[in-house]
Enzyme design. Structure first.
Site, PDB file in Angstrom:
ATOM      1  N   ARG A 157       0.842  -1.194   0.000  1.00  0.00           N
ATOM      2  CA  ARG A 157       0.000   0.000   0.000  1.00  0.00           C
ATOM      3  C   ARG A 157       0.880   1.248   0.000  1.00  0.00           C
ATOM      4  NH1 ARG A 157      -1.929  -3.630   3.920  1.00  0.00           N
ATOM      5  NH2 ARG A 157      -4.038  -4.437   3.520  1.00  0.00           N
ATOM      6  N   LYS A 181      -1.767  -2.779   7.935  1.00  0.00           N
ATOM      7  CA  LYS A 181      -2.935  -2.376   8.723  1.00  0.00           C
ATOM      8  C   LYS A 181      -2.962  -3.136  10.043  1.00  0.00           C
ATOM      9  CE  LYS A 181      -6.101  -0.982   5.027  1.00  0.00           C
ATOM     10  NZ  LYS A 181      -7.428  -1.241   4.402  1.00  0.00           N
ATOM     11  N   HIS A 252      -2.649   2.337  -5.664  1.00  0.00           N
ATOM     12  CA  HIS A 252      -3.422   1.125  -5.386  1.00  0.00           C
ATOM     13  C   HIS A 252      -3.638   0.328  -6.670  1.00  0.00           C
ATOM     14  CE1 HIS A 252      -5.179  -0.624  -1.830  1.00  0.00           C
ATOM     15  NE2 HIS A 252      -6.195  -1.065  -2.548  1.00  0.00           N
ATOM     16  N   ARG A 255      -0.870  -1.944  -6.965  1.00  0.00           N
ATOM     17  CA  ARG A 255      -1.083  -3.069  -6.038  1.00  0.00           C
ATOM     18  C   ARG A 255      -2.002  -4.110  -6.694  1.00  0.00           C
ATOM     19  NH1 ARG A 255      -1.256  -4.453  -0.498  1.00  0.00           N
ATOM     20  NH2 ARG A 255      -3.285  -5.094   0.350  1.00  0.00           N
ATOM     21  N   HIS A 278      -3.395  -9.163   3.395  1.00  0.00           N
ATOM     22  CA  HIS A 278      -4.829  -9.245   3.634  1.00  0.00           C
ATOM     23  C   HIS A 278      -5.107 -10.125   4.852  1.00  0.00           C
ATOM     24  CE1 HIS A 278      -5.889  -8.314  -0.846  1.00  0.00           C
ATOM     25  NE2 HIS A 278      -5.752  -7.218  -0.133  1.00  0.00           N
ATOM     26  N   TYR A 287      -9.031 -10.767  -7.023  1.00  0.00           N
ATOM     27  CA  TYR A 287      -8.053 -10.809  -8.107  1.00  0.00           C
ATOM     28  C   TYR A 287      -8.238 -12.031  -8.993  1.00  0.00           C
ATOM     29  CZ  TYR A 287      -6.070  -7.112  -5.356  1.00  0.00           C
ATOM     30  OH  TYR A 287      -5.914  -5.938  -4.658  1.00  0.00           O
TER      31      TYR A 287
END
Length: 306
Positions: A157, A181, A252, A255, A278, A287
């Site tokens: 990110r 995150k 992004h 990404r 994730h 994806y």
């Protein structure tokens, strides 16, 4: 609940202040998510105030549905409605635990599913054109190339890229330590093109921009401070605009592109999940849809009976 909180009995200003502390300190959410949740709750409070309420005591499932119904009538997107529904659940659960609500009306809310749009991605030719475009050997150009190579090589990110320090890069193992995150740390590999771009920046570019207050930041701005996300976004948009036919996208998009190309190259979904950081495999599965859509497009174009 403290005695002071009990006396305030869910007064809106107190509730909003305490909810912000909960999001920042207890849930450790990103500043962007905190702002979004506070904006949603502020909108809910405005709705309650317009209905004549001065505190939370009258908030029930009818009030929540009325608020969300108004949002729908105002033309809010499905994604916005889904986020606001999720925020309402978090908010009412928090207020119930604090004793401001006798019961939790958010438990009765239905699930608003956001429409999942397939992300734009570069094809491999476009990605190569973006990364291999000739550029001067100036500090800014060396930095920009290194940032682009690392974004595409790792799928990280933009916030993770900006947060990198010099010692996060392991040149012996071709890996970078990334803080994602929820303060979840992961180690991500990268290839030789990214390594060469990083070495060029660190040897011939970064030393010219380092200042007393630069600290350990890997990527710097022209004044010597840590590079900011807006600068990275401008770099990506500018470079993509130079490639004919490439879709306009931000960091992004790189990404998304990295994940799609990995899956098209044979990487398994679990490995891509780990690389992207994730928390749920369900997030990574988008994806696979991107790859299937590209396969369908190629089939329709190439097969005589498509």
């Amino acid at each position: 609940m403290t005695a002071g909180e009990g006396r305030d009995h869910g007064r809106f200003d107190v509730v909003l202040e305490q909810f912000e502390r909960h999001l920042r300190l207890e849930r450790d959410l990103s500043p962007h998510t905190v702002r979004a949740y506070l904006g949603d709750v502020t909108a809910l409070i405005a709705h309650l105030t317009a209905a004549g309420q001065t505190d939370l005591s009258g908030l029930d499932i009818t009030g929540l549905r009325d608020w969300l119904g108004d949002q729908h009538q105002a033309g809010r997107s499905r994604a916005t409605l889904a986020r606001r529904t999720a925020c309402a659940r978090v908010f009412t659960a928090f207020c119930h635990r604090r004793g401001w609500l006798a019961s939790d009306p958010g438990l009765l809310l239905g699930t608003a599913k956001a429409e999942r749009r397939l992300p734009k991605v570069l094809d491999q030719t476009e990605a190569g054109a973006v990364l291999d475009a000739p550029a001067p050997d100036e500090p800014k150009d060396l930095r920009d190339r290194a940032m682009l190579e690392l974004l595409y090589a790792t799928g990280m990110r933009v916030s993770e890229l900006c947060g990198l320090d010099v010692d996060d890069v392991d040149r012996d193992r071709n890996t970078v330590r990334v803080m994602g995150k929820g303060r979840r740390e992961r180690t991500v590999p990268f290839g030789l093109p990214a390594l060469r771009a990083l070495d060029a920046w660190c040897v011939r570019g970064r030393p010219l921009w380092v200042r007393e207050g630069s600290g350990p930041a890997l990527f710097l701005g022209v004044r010597g401070g840590r590079v900011d996300q807006g600068t990275v976004r401008r770099v990506v948009h500018t470079r993509l605009a130079q490639v004919e036919g490439a879709p306009d996208m931000g960091p992004h998009g790189l990404r998304h592109t990295a994940a799609t190309h990995l899956l098209e190259g044979g990487a398994d979904l679990r490995s891509v999940q780990e690389l992207l950081g994730h928390a749920s495999l369900a997030t990574t599965q988008i994806y696979t849809h991107v790859s299937i859509e590209r396969l369908r497009a190629a089939y329709r174009q190439a097969h005589p009976r498509a």
